[in-house]
Motif scaffolding. Structure first.
Motif, PDB file in Angstrom:
ATOM      1  N   GLU A  53      12.970  25.206   0.095  1.00 48.21           N
ATOM      2  CA  GLU A  53      12.952  25.113  -1.334  1.00 48.21           C
ATOM      3  C   GLU A  53      14.100  25.391  -2.012  1.00 48.21           C
ATOM      4  O   GLU A  53      14.975  24.778  -2.623  1.00 48.21           O
ATOM      5  CB  GLU A  53      11.813  25.654  -2.113  1.00 48.21           C
ATOM      6  CG  GLU A  53      10.365  24.962  -1.936  1.00 48.21           C
ATOM      7  CD  GLU A  53       9.615  25.506  -2.994  1.00 48.21           C
ATOM      8  OE1 GLU A  53       9.943  26.039  -3.737  1.00 48.21           O
ATOM      9  OE2 GLU A  53       8.180  25.201  -2.839  1.00 48.21           O
ATOM     10  N   ALA A  54      14.823  26.651  -1.352  1.00 45.25           N
ATOM     11  CA  ALA A  54      15.971  27.225  -1.700  1.00 45.25           C
ATOM     12  C   ALA A  54      17.170  26.396  -1.511  1.00 45.25           C
ATOM     13  O   ALA A  54      18.032  26.062  -2.512  1.00 45.25           O
ATOM     14  CB  ALA A  54      16.167  28.456  -1.256  1.00 45.25           C
ATOM     15  N   GLU A  74       8.146  29.342   6.374  1.00 48.58           N
ATOM     16  CA  GLU A  74       8.785  28.064   7.001  1.00 48.58           C
ATOM     17  C   GLU A  74      10.357  28.206   7.116  1.00 48.58           C
ATOM     18  O   GLU A  74      10.585  27.667   7.992  1.00 48.58           O
ATOM     19  CB  GLU A  74       8.583  27.056   5.822  1.00 48.58           C
ATOM     20  CG  GLU A  74       7.101  26.705   5.181  1.00 48.58           C
ATOM     21  CD  GLU A  74       6.805  25.941   4.201  1.00 48.58           C
ATOM     22  OE1 GLU A  74       7.473  24.696   4.486  1.00 48.58           O
ATOM     23  OE2 GLU A  74       6.087  25.846   3.396  1.00 48.58           O
ATOM     24  N   MET A  75      11.070  28.888   6.147  1.00 49.88           N
ATOM     25  CA  MET A  75      12.577  29.174   6.467  1.00 49.88           C
ATOM     26  C   MET A  75      12.856  30.382   5.983  1.00 49.88           C
ATOM     27  O   MET A  75      12.665  30.468   4.618  1.00 49.88           O
ATOM     28  CB  MET A  75      13.331  27.865   5.939  1.00 49.88           C
ATOM     29  CG  MET A  75      14.748  28.301   6.313  1.00 49.88           C
ATOM     30  SD  MET A  75      15.713  27.046   5.603  1.00 49.88           S
ATOM     31  CE  MET A  75      15.522  25.423   6.528  1.00 49.88           C
ATOM     32  N   ASP A  76      13.164  31.328   6.732  1.00 48.22           N
ATOM     33  CA  ASP A  76      13.717  32.754   6.277  1.00 48.22           C
ATOM     34  C   ASP A  76      14.968  32.840   5.488  1.00 48.22           C
ATOM     35  O   ASP A  76      15.807  31.802   5.619  1.00 48.22           O
ATOM     36  CB  ASP A  76      13.244  33.771   7.215  1.00 48.22           C
ATOM     37  CG  ASP A  76      14.435  33.599   8.521  1.00 48.22           C
ATOM     38  OD1 ASP A  76      15.452  32.959   8.277  1.00 48.22           O
ATOM     39  OD2 ASP A  76      14.121  34.212   9.457  1.00 48.22           O
ATOM     40  N   GLY A  77      15.616  33.921   5.114  1.00 47.70           N
ATOM     41  CA  GLY A  77      16.683  33.965   4.517  1.00 47.70           C
ATOM     42  C   GLY A  77      17.795  33.743   5.339  1.00 47.70           C
ATOM     43  O   GLY A  77      18.986  33.338   4.911  1.00 47.70           O
ATOM     44  N   ILE A  78      17.910  34.592   6.591  1.00 50.80           N
ATOM     45  CA  ILE A  78      19.020  34.166   7.309  1.00 50.80           C
ATOM     46  C   ILE A  78      19.279  32.723   7.706  1.00 50.80           C
ATOM     47  O   ILE A  78      20.250  32.056   7.962  1.00 50.80           O
ATOM     48  CB  ILE A  78      18.640  35.052   8.620  1.00 50.80           C
ATOM     49  CG1 ILE A  78      18.814  36.582   8.265  1.00 50.80           C
ATOM     50  CG2 ILE A  78      19.962  34.656   9.878  1.00 50.80           C
ATOM     51  CD1 ILE A  78      18.496  37.330   9.477  1.00 50.80           C
ATOM     52  N   GLN A  79      18.083  31.989   8.199  1.00 53.64           N
ATOM     53  CA  GLN A  79      18.104  30.592   8.475  1.00 53.64           C
ATOM     54  C   GLN A  79      18.712  29.843   7.035  1.00 53.64           C
ATOM     55  O   GLN A  79      19.563  28.772   7.056  1.00 53.64           O
ATOM     56  CB  GLN A  79      16.711  29.934   8.942  1.00 53.64           C
ATOM     57  CG  GLN A  79      16.461  30.529  10.076  1.00 53.64           C
ATOM     58  CD  GLN A  79      14.777  30.236  10.142  1.00 53.64           C
ATOM     59  OE1 GLN A  79      14.018  30.339   9.424  1.00 53.64           O
ATOM     60  NE2 GLN A  79      14.811  29.937  11.516  1.00 53.64           N
ATOM     61  N   ILE A  84      22.369  26.874   2.515  1.00 54.85           N
ATOM     62  CA  ILE A  84      22.848  26.972   1.047  1.00 54.85           C
ATOM     63  C   ILE A  84      24.272  26.876   0.918  1.00 54.85           C
ATOM     64  O   ILE A  84      24.691  26.168   0.167  1.00 54.85           O
ATOM     65  CB  ILE A  84      22.289  28.096   0.529  1.00 54.85           C
ATOM     66  CG1 ILE A  84      20.702  28.201   0.494  1.00 54.85           C
ATOM     67  CG2 ILE A  84      22.811  28.368  -0.767  1.00 54.85           C
ATOM     68  CD1 ILE A  84      20.115  29.354  -0.055  1.00 54.85           C
ATOM     69  N   ILE A  85      25.038  27.544   1.687  1.00 48.32           N
ATOM     70  CA  ILE A  85      26.514  27.554   1.499  1.00 48.32           C
ATOM     71  C   ILE A  85      27.183  26.211   1.829  1.00 48.32           C
ATOM     72  O   ILE A  85      27.899  25.628   1.423  1.00 48.32           O
ATOM     73  CB  ILE A  85      27.149  28.740   2.328  1.00 48.32           C
ATOM     74  CG1 ILE A  85      26.510  30.106   1.927  1.00 48.32           C
ATOM     75  CG2 ILE A  85      28.648  28.573   2.141  1.00 48.32           C
ATOM     76  CD1 ILE A  85      27.080  30.962   2.889  1.00 48.32           C
ATOM     77  N   ILE A 109      24.879  38.939   7.169  1.00 47.82           N
ATOM     78  CA  ILE A 109      26.347  38.862   6.988  1.00 47.82           C
ATOM     79  C   ILE A 109      27.091  37.620   7.664  1.00 47.82           C
ATOM     80  O   ILE A 109      27.803  37.031   7.175  1.00 47.82           O
ATOM     81  CB  ILE A 109      27.135  40.263   7.230  1.00 47.82           C
ATOM     82  CG1 ILE A 109      26.444  41.309   6.166  1.00 47.82           C
ATOM     83  CG2 ILE A 109      28.623  40.126   6.804  1.00 47.82           C
ATOM     84  CD1 ILE A 109      26.455  40.758   4.637  1.00 47.82           C
ATOM     85  N   GLN A 110      26.569  37.742   8.995  1.00 53.30           N
ATOM     86  CA  GLN A 110      27.137  36.574   9.886  1.00 53.30           C
ATOM     87  C   GLN A 110      26.970  35.195   9.265  1.00 53.30           C
ATOM     88  O   GLN A 110      27.550  34.276   9.644  1.00 53.30           O
ATOM     89  CB  GLN A 110      26.625  36.775  11.394  1.00 53.30           C
ATOM     90  CG  GLN A 110      27.446  38.129  11.994  1.00 53.30           C
ATOM     91  CD  GLN A 110      26.705  38.153  13.419  1.00 53.30           C
ATOM     92  OE1 GLN A 110      25.678  38.111  13.712  1.00 53.30           O
ATOM     93  NE2 GLN A 110      27.431  38.967  14.284  1.00 53.30           N
ATOM     94  N   ALA A 111      25.830  35.140   8.797  1.00 57.18           N
ATOM     95  CA  ALA A 111      25.299  33.897   8.320  1.00 57.18           C
ATOM     96  C   ALA A 111      26.084  33.444   7.030  1.00 57.18           C
ATOM     97  O   ALA A 111      26.187  32.125   6.612  1.00 57.18           O
ATOM     98  CB  ALA A 111      23.760  33.930   7.952  1.00 57.18           C
ATOM     99  N   GLY A 112      26.708  34.486   6.354  1.00 57.54           N
ATOM    100  CA  GLY A 112      27.611  34.002   5.319  1.00 57.54           C
ATOM    101  C   GLY A 112      27.157  34.610   4.074  1.00 57.54           C
ATOM    102  O   GLY A 112      27.728  34.282   2.942  1.00 57.54           O
TER     103      GLY A 112
END
Length: 235
Positions: A53-54, A74-79, A84-85, A109-112
């Motif tokens: 959703e995010a 369903e999809m965590d923050g790191i994924q 999003i970016i 952090i590596q994810a952005g």
């Protein structure tokens, strides 16, 4: 060009992402109650219950800031962070979570992610962190900064990598100090107070070191500092 004012004009538009309704409501309530300052008002532009959703809301709304939980169905923050970016490049993601362990901080952090804060942060500090992130400043909880430093130190020790004298020679002594404090999660205002210089001078140092090191923003600078041995825990 970096965006400093949200598309709604004169507001910092925030998307709240958390799978717990009480957390979302609590965040919305105190963010809306902290709009009595002379700074740009913060507007809660939407809410999402998971990463899927995010991403969809970020694509449609292009918020200035996303407050993103890590552990969600369903999809965590790191994924979700890189997605999003990708769909809203000007959006800055702040991880807001209960987890400060290295296996969460470093991948985020590596994810952005532009910041990493814990949910025990006082409301007024969270509001300031949102405003700072909107200005482009990296927001790291002290524990998150230590985890990043520890991870980089372990990697360097394993590979016997040491800070490059050539890299250090490109920066002035003041710029090196500012770079280290950025990696420790300090804002321009905090750096100015610690170094007994004006905030304007700090901004000049930041701009100069970003140019010399061919970096785009403070997040890259913080990671660069950690990787090249400029970070300090003397905050």
């Amino acid at each position: 060009m970096k965006k400093t004012i949200g598309p709604a004009g004169g507001k910092i538009r925030v998307l709240i992402v958390d799978d717990h309704a009480m957390v979302r409501q609590g965040l919305r309530t105190f963010l809306e109650l902290h709009n009595d300052s002379s700074e740009l008002p913060i507007e809660v532009a939407g809410e999402a219950v998971n990463g899927i959703e995010a991403v969809e809301l970020a694509r449609r709304m292009e918020p200035d800031i996303v407050l993103l939980d890590l552990v969600m169905p369903e999809m965590d923050g790191i994924q979700a962070t890189p997605r999003i970016i990708e769909c809203s490049p000007q959006t800055r993601v702040i991880i807001l979570t209960s987890f400060g362990e290295e296996d969460k901080v470093v991948p985020a952090i590596q994810a952005g992610a532009h910041g990493y804060l814990l949910k025990d942060i006082p409301p007024d500090k969270l509001v300031q962190a949102i405003r700072n992130a909107h200005r482009g400043e990296v927001q790291l909880h002290p524990n998150a900064a230590k985890q990043l430093m520890s991870a980089v130190a372990q990697k360097d020790a394993a590979s016997q990598v040491r800070p490059s004298q050539q890299v250090a020679g490109e920066l002035t002594e003041r710029e090196c100090e500012v770079l280290g404090l950025i990696a420790s999660g300090m804002s321009n205002r905090q750096i100015a107070a610690k170094m007994f210089i004006s905030e304007k001078t700090v901004k000049t140092h930041v701009s100069n070191l970003l140019g010399k090191l061919h970096l785009e923003d403070r997040t890259q600078a913080a990671i660069y500092a950690l990787k090249h041995g400029f970070a300090t825990d003397k905050v």
